[in-house]
Design an enzyme around this catalytic site. Structure first.
Site, PDB file in Angstrom:
ATOM      1  N   SER A 180      58.896 109.216  43.772  1.00  0.00           N
ATOM      2  CA  SER A 180      59.029 110.329  42.811  1.00  0.00           C
ATOM      3  C   SER A 180      58.274 109.986  41.521  1.00  0.00           C
ATOM      4  O   SER A 180      57.088 110.290  41.410  1.00  0.00           O
ATOM      5  CB  SER A 180      60.493 110.655  42.547  1.00  0.00           C
ATOM      6  OG  SER A 180      61.190 109.575  41.967  1.00  0.00           O
ATOM      7  N   ASP A 209      56.182 103.706  45.741  1.00  0.00           N
ATOM      8  CA  ASP A 209      54.855 104.342  45.632  1.00  0.00           C
ATOM      9  C   ASP A 209      54.485 104.620  44.174  1.00  0.00           C
ATOM     10  O   ASP A 209      53.326 104.891  43.876  1.00  0.00           O
ATOM     11  CB  ASP A 209      54.896 105.667  46.427  1.00  0.00           C
ATOM     12  CG  ASP A 209      53.526 106.344  46.503  1.00  0.00           C
ATOM     13  OD1 ASP A 209      52.553 105.649  46.843  1.00  0.00           O
ATOM     14  OD2 ASP A 209      53.441 107.551  46.226  1.00  0.00           O
ATOM     15  N   HIS A 228      50.643 104.999  44.478  1.00  0.00           N
ATOM     16  CA  HIS A 228      50.882 106.422  44.160  1.00  0.00           C
ATOM     17  C   HIS A 228      50.061 107.350  45.078  1.00  0.00           C
ATOM     18  O   HIS A 228      49.333 108.227  44.605  1.00  0.00           O
ATOM     19  CB  HIS A 228      50.539 106.699  42.684  1.00  0.00           C
ATOM     20  CG  HIS A 228      51.251 107.913  42.148  1.00  0.00           C
ATOM     21  ND1 HIS A 228      51.672 108.010  40.850  1.00  0.00           N
ATOM     22  CD2 HIS A 228      51.615 109.081  42.731  1.00  0.00           C
ATOM     23  CE1 HIS A 228      52.256 109.172  40.654  1.00  0.00           C
ATOM     24  NE2 HIS A 228      52.228 109.848  41.791  1.00  0.00           N
ATOM     25  N   ILE A 229      50.229 107.126  46.380  1.00  0.00           N
ATOM     26  CA  ILE A 229      49.440 107.898  47.352  1.00  0.00           C
ATOM     27  C   ILE A 229      50.285 108.926  48.105  1.00  0.00           C
ATOM     28  O   ILE A 229      49.821 109.539  49.054  1.00  0.00           O
ATOM     29  CB  ILE A 229      48.764 106.972  48.400  1.00  0.00           C
ATOM     30  CG1 ILE A 229      49.809 106.055  49.043  1.00  0.00           C
ATOM     31  CG2 ILE A 229      47.632 106.176  47.755  1.00  0.00           C
ATOM     32  CD1 ILE A 229      49.349 105.392  50.308  1.00  0.00           C
ATOM     33  N   GLU A 264      51.240 102.333  35.749  1.00  0.00           N
ATOM     34  CA  GLU A 264      50.271 102.396  36.846  1.00  0.00           C
ATOM     35  C   GLU A 264      48.864 102.242  36.279  1.00  0.00           C
ATOM     36  O   GLU A 264      48.542 102.840  35.239  1.00  0.00           O
ATOM     37  CB  GLU A 264      50.394 103.738  37.586  1.00  0.00           C
ATOM     38  CG  GLU A 264      51.762 103.891  38.221  1.00  0.00           C
ATOM     39  CD  GLU A 264      51.954 105.204  38.992  1.00  0.00           C
ATOM     40  OE1 GLU A 264      50.996 106.011  39.041  1.00  0.00           O
ATOM     41  OE2 GLU A 264      53.045 105.396  39.537  1.00  0.00           O
TER      42      GLU A 264
HETATM   43  N1  LIG Z   1      54.273 110.116  45.026  1.00  0.00           N
HETATM   44  C1  LIG Z   1      53.508 111.151  44.848  1.00  0.00           C
HETATM   45  O1  LIG Z   1      52.301 111.118  45.030  1.00  0.00           O
HETATM   46  C2  LIG Z   1      54.139 112.446  44.428  1.00  0.00           C
HETATM   47  C3  LIG Z   1      53.553 113.661  44.821  1.00  0.00           C
HETATM   48  C4  LIG Z   1      54.185 114.864  44.481  1.00  0.00           C
HETATM   49  C5  LIG Z   1      55.343 114.845  43.719  1.00  0.00           C
HETATM   50  N2  LIG Z   1      55.871 113.658  43.308  1.00  0.00           N
HETATM   51  C6  LIG Z   1      57.103 113.611  42.499  1.00  0.00           C
HETATM   52  O2  LIG Z   1      58.205 113.875  43.355  1.00  0.00           O
HETATM   53  C7  LIG Z   1      59.305 114.365  42.574  1.00  0.00           C
HETATM   54  C8  LIG Z   1      59.956 115.559  43.278  1.00  0.00           C
HETATM   55  O3  LIG Z   1      59.014 116.597  43.417  1.00  0.00           O
HETATM   56  P1  LIG Z   1      59.468 118.048  43.945  1.00  0.00           P
HETATM   57  O4  LIG Z   1      58.213 118.840  44.090  1.00  0.00           O
HETATM   58  O5  LIG Z   1      60.382 117.918  45.092  1.00  0.00           O
HETATM   59  O6  LIG Z   1      60.278 118.543  42.666  1.00  0.00           O
HETATM   60  P2  LIG Z   1      61.344 119.745  42.605  1.00  0.00           P
HETATM   61  O7  LIG Z   1      61.354 120.174  41.191  1.00  0.00           O
HETATM   62  O8  LIG Z   1      61.085 120.734  43.660  1.00  0.00           O
HETATM   63  O9  LIG Z   1      62.729 119.004  42.954  1.00  0.00           O
HETATM   64  C9  LIG Z   1      63.366 118.090  42.101  1.00  0.00           C
HETATM   65  C10 LIG Z   1      64.858 118.187  42.361  1.00  0.00           C
HETATM   66  O10 LIG Z   1      65.511 117.147  41.635  1.00  0.00           O
HETATM   67  C11 LIG Z   1      66.721 117.698  41.118  1.00  0.00           C
HETATM   68  N3  LIG Z   1      67.176 116.877  39.993  1.00  0.00           N
HETATM   69  C12 LIG Z   1      66.736 116.902  38.712  1.00  0.00           C
HETATM   70  N4  LIG Z   1      67.405 115.977  37.990  1.00  0.00           N
HETATM   71  C13 LIG Z   1      68.279 115.364  38.833  1.00  0.00           C
HETATM   72  C14 LIG Z   1      69.235 114.334  38.687  1.00  0.00           C
HETATM   73  N5  LIG Z   1      69.427 113.729  37.493  1.00  0.00           N
HETATM   74  N6  LIG Z   1      69.960 113.982  39.764  1.00  0.00           N
HETATM   75  C15 LIG Z   1      69.785 114.601  40.968  1.00  0.00           C
HETATM   76  N7  LIG Z   1      68.887 115.590  41.168  1.00  0.00           N
HETATM   77  C16 LIG Z   1      68.137 115.954  40.119  1.00  0.00           C
HETATM   78  C17 LIG Z   1      66.354 119.119  40.744  1.00  0.00           C
HETATM   79  O11 LIG Z   1      67.497 119.941  40.613  1.00  0.00           O
HETATM   80  C18 LIG Z   1      65.470 119.507  41.914  1.00  0.00           C
HETATM   81  O12 LIG Z   1      66.211 120.076  42.967  1.00  0.00           O
HETATM   82  C19 LIG Z   1      58.720 114.686  41.210  1.00  0.00           C
HETATM   83  O13 LIG Z   1      59.025 113.636  40.322  1.00  0.00           O
HETATM   84  C20 LIG Z   1      57.236 114.700  41.451  1.00  0.00           C
HETATM   85  O14 LIG Z   1      56.530 114.365  40.278  1.00  0.00           O
HETATM   86  C21 LIG Z   1      55.298 112.454  43.667  1.00  0.00           C
END
Ligand SMILES: NC(=O)c1ccc[n+]([C@@H]2O[C@H](COP(=O)([O-])OP(=O)(O)OC[C@H]3O[C@@H](n4cnc5c(N)ncnc54)[C@H](O)[C@@H]3O)[C@@H](O)[C@H]2O)c1
Length: 398
Positions: free
Chosen positions: A229, A254, A282-283, A259
């Site tokens: 995340s 990841d 971060h992939i 980074e």
């Molecule tokens: N590794 C990567 O390359 C990569 C790629 C895409 C997204 N991401 C990251 O993945 C994460 C999730 O993305 P998404 O598109 O599913 O987001 P999203 O907004 O659809 O979902 C996030 C969820 O987390 C919940 N949430 C917020 N605060 C919380 C807490 N304290 N406890 C429990 N739940 C909580 C929200 O209610 C929501 O349902 C983001 O941080 C995003 O930046 C990483």
């Protein structure tokens, strides 16, 4: 005909989609900065960038004809969003096109962790043959605990069940459970009951270091932690300690609190050299399919704005989710959010004998966005008069 400039090698699918709708599209493989960008953008109404081109206030001031910007990525901090808002330029991005890619990576990490694949592979590269079934497990029948049941978390839920896993999740918002997934009342309940914990929350003040020594202690002995995340969500020194003490069976990480900014910068972490720890740069969302999906998602936002005036998904702008005006004329007006604008616009429309069949207004603290569907003979003249109001920022007729 509007002209569209796409920088930084935006996926060819986006070019094709926009060209097929009759738009003039030009592209550049690389990023452009400062004056170079300001000059290249001249004559274009729509600008598409990825993460490196900086769309600064100076670039926008030199290109007042730009009416729409797309970031073909997730982040939007390369654009001066505030200035774009004040000058009536919606900015779009593609936050969800890589959802599936992240969920698939996590599935592979769960299997790899429970088979100690990273260690076995490293040993093989060193000429060590260590065949054993001891401590190796299938993921079938095991429980994954998903923290954050949003786009990625819920996609992971579906994929995990498809390979025979049980799913529990914890979210701060009430979310509809998919399949047989079960919501847990507290984070502690989730931590105590899962064999794999996977984090899918945004980076907020509430999620920063949400998994630290106390939370790791609550996890089952031998359980695995996965974070794809945001880097700040896990306390890395505490995780390293939990892995060294063998309380956790492994981790796949990841994203990191710090980074490297480029592939040239080295990477350092307390997690390096620890057993059964998979580290990736971060992939999670970096796949060709995601790039293609991003191209389509932003191109679709462009088309919905250019054809209908819809700002659905704009990150800096009042959102109006509208469809085809179905045969009537549509006037778009972006204005300063001050009292009396609607009245002034509607009196101009009556002056020109227009009959309003639908009107949509959305505002933020700075600007208002008004879409008026109407039957009118002199739409261009009416729009011209509306554009001369002191409150008007941009006005156009579709
Ligand atoms: N590794 C990567 O390359 C990569 C790629 C895409 C997204 N991401 C990251 O993945 C994460 C999730 O993305 P998404 O598109 O599913 O987001 P999203 O907004 O659809 O979902 C996030 C969820 O987390 C919940 N949430 C917020 N605060 C919380 C807490 N304290 N406890 C429990 N739940 C909580 C929200 O209610 C929501 O349902 C983001 O941080 C995003 O930046 C990483």
């Amino acid at each position: 005909m509007k002209k569209i400039l796409l920088l930084e090698g935006v996926h060819p699918g986006a070019h094709e989609k926009l060209k097929s709708q009759g738009f003039h599209v030009e592209g550049e493989k690389s990023a452009l900065l400062g004056d170079e960008l300001a000059k290249r953008a001249q004559g274009f109404q729509v600008l598409g960038v990825r993460s490196k081109s900086q769309v600064t206030r100076a670039v926008l001031e030199k290109n007042p004809q730009i009416e729409l910007i797309g970031c073909f990525c997730i982040g939007t901090d390369q654009v001066d969003l505030k200035f774009a808002n004040q000058t009536g330029v919606p900015v779009f991005n593609a936050p969800y096109s890589n959802t599936r890619s992240v969920a698939e990576l996590v599935i592979s990490q769960m299997v790899a962790l429970s088979r100690r694949m990273a260690d076995r592979s490293r040993q093989m590269h060193q000429g060590i043959w260590q065949k054993s079934a001891l401590g190796m497990n299938e993921v079938r029948g095991k429980t994954v605990g998903i923290i954050g049941y949003g786009h990625i978390g819920s996609q992971l839920s579906v994929l995990s069940e498809a390979i025979g896993m049980n799913v529990i999740y914890y979210d701060v918002i009430k979310k509809l459970p998919l399949g047989n997934a079960r919501s847990m009342p507290t984070l502690a309940d989730l931590l105590k009951n899962a064999d794999f914990i996977s984090l899918h929350v945004p980076d907020t003040t509430w999620t920063r270091n949400m998994i630290k020594a106390d939370e790791l202690k609550l996890m089952k002995k031998g359980a695995y932690l996965i974070n794809a995340s945001r880097g700040g969500v896990v306390d890395i020194p505490a995780l390293a300690a939990a892995l060294k003490s063998k309380h956790l069976g492994g981790a796949a990480i990841d994203v990191f609190p710090y980074e490297p900014a480029s592939n040239e910068e080295p990477f350092k972490s307390e997690l390096q050299e620890l057993e059964n720890v998979i580290l990736t740069p971060h992939i999670g969302g970096s796949t060709e399919e995601a790039q293609e999906a991003i191209g389509h998602e932003v191109a679709e936002s462009f088309l919905r704005f250019l054809k209908y005036g819809a700002t659905t998904g704009a990150v800096n702008f009042p959102v109006l989710d509208v469809n085809d005006p179905r045969g009537v004329t549509r006037i778009l007006n972006i204005h300063k959010n001050v009292p009396g604008v609607l009245g002034s616009i509607n009196s101009i429309i009556s002056e020109f004998g227009g009959n309003i069949v639908g009107q949509h207004l959305a505002t933020d603290s700075t600007v208002g966005y008004l879409i008026t569907d109407l039957e009118i003979n002199e739409a261009k003249k009416a729009a011209e008069k509306i554009s001369q109001l002191a409150t008007s920022i941009r006005t156009s007729v579709l």
